[in-house]
Design a protein around this motif. Structure first.
Motif, PDB file in Angstrom:
ATOM      1  N   ARG A  74      24.855  28.084  48.235  1.00  0.00           N
ATOM      2  CA  ARG A  74      26.240  27.823  47.831  1.00  0.00           C
ATOM      3  C   ARG A  74      27.133  29.033  47.364  1.00  0.00           C
ATOM      4  NH1 ARG A  74      26.877  22.345  45.726  1.00  0.00           N
ATOM      5  NH2 ARG A  74      27.971  22.915  44.097  1.00  0.00           N
ATOM      6  N   ALA A  75      26.528  29.899  46.648  1.00  0.00           N
ATOM      7  CA  ALA A  75      27.205  30.966  46.365  1.00  0.00           C
ATOM      8  C   ALA A  75      27.596  31.814  47.420  1.00  0.00           C
ATOM      9  CB  ALA A  75      26.360  31.906  45.310  1.00  0.00           C
TER      10      ALA A  75
ATOM     11  N   TYR B 292      34.396  27.535  42.939  1.00  0.00           N
ATOM     12  CA  TYR B 292      33.425  26.342  42.452  1.00  0.00           C
ATOM     13  C   TYR B 292      32.185  26.682  42.888  1.00  0.00           C
ATOM     14  CZ  TYR B 292      31.325  21.715  42.358  1.00  0.00           C
ATOM     15  OH  TYR B 292      30.179  20.755  42.400  1.00  0.00           O
ATOM     16  N   LEU B 293      32.076  26.995  44.116  1.00  0.00           N
ATOM     17  CA  LEU B 293      30.710  27.125  44.827  1.00  0.00           C
ATOM     18  C   LEU B 293      29.940  28.285  44.187  1.00  0.00           C
ATOM     19  CD1 LEU B 293      31.465  26.604  48.706  1.00  0.00           C
ATOM     20  CD2 LEU B 293      30.045  25.119  46.893  1.00  0.00           C
TER      21      LEU B 293
ATOM     22  N   VAL C  79      30.237  29.639  41.255  1.00  0.00           N
ATOM     23  CA  VAL C  79      30.006  29.441  39.537  1.00  0.00           C
ATOM     24  C   VAL C  79      29.041  28.408  39.292  1.00  0.00           C
ATOM     25  CG1 VAL C  79      31.076  28.402  37.724  1.00  0.00           C
ATOM     26  CG2 VAL C  79      32.361  29.982  38.811  1.00  0.00           C
ATOM     27  N   SER C  80      29.132  27.451  40.319  1.00  0.00           N
ATOM     28  CA  SER C  80      28.180  26.255  40.290  1.00  0.00           C
ATOM     29  C   SER C  80      26.648  26.710  40.526  1.00  0.00           C
ATOM     30  CB  SER C  80      28.638  25.054  41.043  1.00  0.00           C
ATOM     31  OG  SER C  80      28.519  25.347  42.532  1.00  0.00           O
ATOM     32  N   THR C  81      26.561  27.727  41.253  1.00  0.00           N
ATOM     33  CA  THR C  81      25.098  28.359  41.450  1.00  0.00           C
ATOM     34  C   THR C  81      24.614  29.071  40.416  1.00  0.00           C
ATOM     35  OG1 THR C  81      25.802  28.646  43.984  1.00  0.00           O
ATOM     36  CG2 THR C  81      24.008  29.753  43.156  1.00  0.00           C
TER      37      THR C  81
ATOM     38  N   TRP D 176      20.472  30.840  46.894  1.00  0.00           N
ATOM     39  CA  TRP D 176      21.963  31.191  46.718  1.00  0.00           C
ATOM     40  C   TRP D 176      22.812  30.592  47.804  1.00  0.00           C
ATOM     41  CZ3 TRP D 176      23.525  33.616  42.306  1.00  0.00           C
ATOM     42  CH2 TRP D 176      22.158  34.141  41.439  1.00  0.00           C
TER      43      TRP D 176
ATOM     44  N   ALA E 205      26.072  28.892  37.145  1.00  0.00           N
ATOM     45  CA  ALA E 205      25.892  28.107  35.758  1.00  0.00           C
ATOM     46  C   ALA E 205      24.374  27.713  35.609  1.00  0.00           C
ATOM     47  CB  ALA E 205      27.025  27.222  35.771  1.00  0.00           C
TER      48      ALA E 205
ATOM     49  N   THR F 271      29.147  22.276  52.011  1.00  0.00           N
ATOM     50  CA  THR F 271      28.318  22.914  51.157  1.00  0.00           C
ATOM     51  C   THR F 271      28.339  22.392  49.555  1.00  0.00           C
ATOM     52  OG1 THR F 271      28.812  24.854  52.407  1.00  0.00           O
ATOM     53  CG2 THR F 271      27.739  25.041  50.181  1.00  0.00           C
ATOM     54  N   ALA F 272      29.454  21.917  49.241  1.00  0.00           N
ATOM     55  CA  ALA F 272      29.741  21.275  47.877  1.00  0.00           C
ATOM     56  C   ALA F 272      28.996  19.789  47.920  1.00  0.00           C
ATOM     57  CB  ALA F 272      31.122  21.289  47.481  1.00  0.00           C
TER      58      ALA F 272
END
Length: 243
Positions: free
Chosen positions: A100-101, A236-237, A239-241, A98, A243, A37-38
């Motif tokens: 990744r989240a 990380y997954l 937050v990166s979604t 959404w 942000a 996913t990352a």
């Protein structure tokens, strides 16, 4: 298709996560899901993850085929088909914005489940029909169903081989069902054939390496670091979604 560095990381991830499964008996699939996913676009993650996990679970099924408790599988298989069909019809309308989240949230839920998972004794055979439907739904959306199936297979009347074999054949069936489901959703596996071949070889090699390490590593210490790294990946997954 993908950058060479991405392919290399994926191959290493398949080997390492299969090693994790070899040591812990589970958790490799959900860890690989987080890594993929990352690194990969959302629409390809679950279809490609399914092929790799199909190879992993089929290998375990074949190795322990004499220990499969078939009545459970036969109760599980039909409703799983229905669950996959229902989930695929919903998946077709998703934007995956959404993705990744929700995979990050799924991983955090897995870690909580791993800590507080229920202990079931001898669920009736009919309950595996309900489990099959629920697992079919989950298989399309997140792919990694193993941790949530596990309590239903840790039966008092099963020895270790029956647990591994019966759970593996049910998971193999789920991953197999995902192939026609994603083909029906117009996913083309052919461009990824070469990459998938390398990932499958890596996951098979990692499985055997994990078994080799099983008696040589402190399991408690390994589990601590494994859970810490996996939680960081999940955050990380998410937050990166956002942000």
């Amino acid at each position: 298709m993908f950058e060479p560095s991405t392919v290399l990381v994926l191959v290493l991830a398949c080997f390492v996560t299969a090693t994790i499964s070899g040591i812990l008996g589970m958790a490799g699939g959900v860890t690989l899901l987080g890594v993929m996913t990352a690194l990969l676009p959302p629409p390809v993650v679950v279809p490609l993850h399914g092929i790799v996990q199909l190879a992993s679970n089929w290998t375990r099924t074949w190795a322990f085929r004499r220990h499969v408790y078939w009545p459970i599988f036969f109760a599980f298989m039909g409703p799983a088909v229905v669950g996959v069909i229902v989930a695929a019809s919903i998946w077709a309308d998703l934007k995956l914005t959404w993705f990744r989240a929700w995979i990050g949230a799924f991983i955090l839920l897995f870690l909580l489940w791993r800590r507080y998972k229920p202990k079931l004794r001898n669920p009736p055979i009919w309950s595996y029909a309900v489990l099959g439907f629920a697992a079919g739904l989950l298989a399309i959306f997140v792919g990694a169903t193993g941790p949530f199936l596990a309590p239903f297979f840790l039966r008092d009347d099963f020895d270790n081989e029956q647990v591994i074999a019966t759970k593996a054949v049910c998971q193999t069936w789920l991953h197999l069902l995902k192939i026609p489901a994603f083909l029906a959703l117009s996913f083309d596996y052919i461009p990824y054939a070469g990459i998938l071949a390398g990932l499958v070889v890596a996951v098979i090699g990692g499985t055997y390496f994990g078994k080799h390490l099983l008696s040589r590593i402190s399991k408690d210490r390994f589990v601590f670091w494994f859970q810490l790294v996996l939680a960081a990946l999940a955050v990380y997954l998410i937050v990166s979604t956002i942000a």
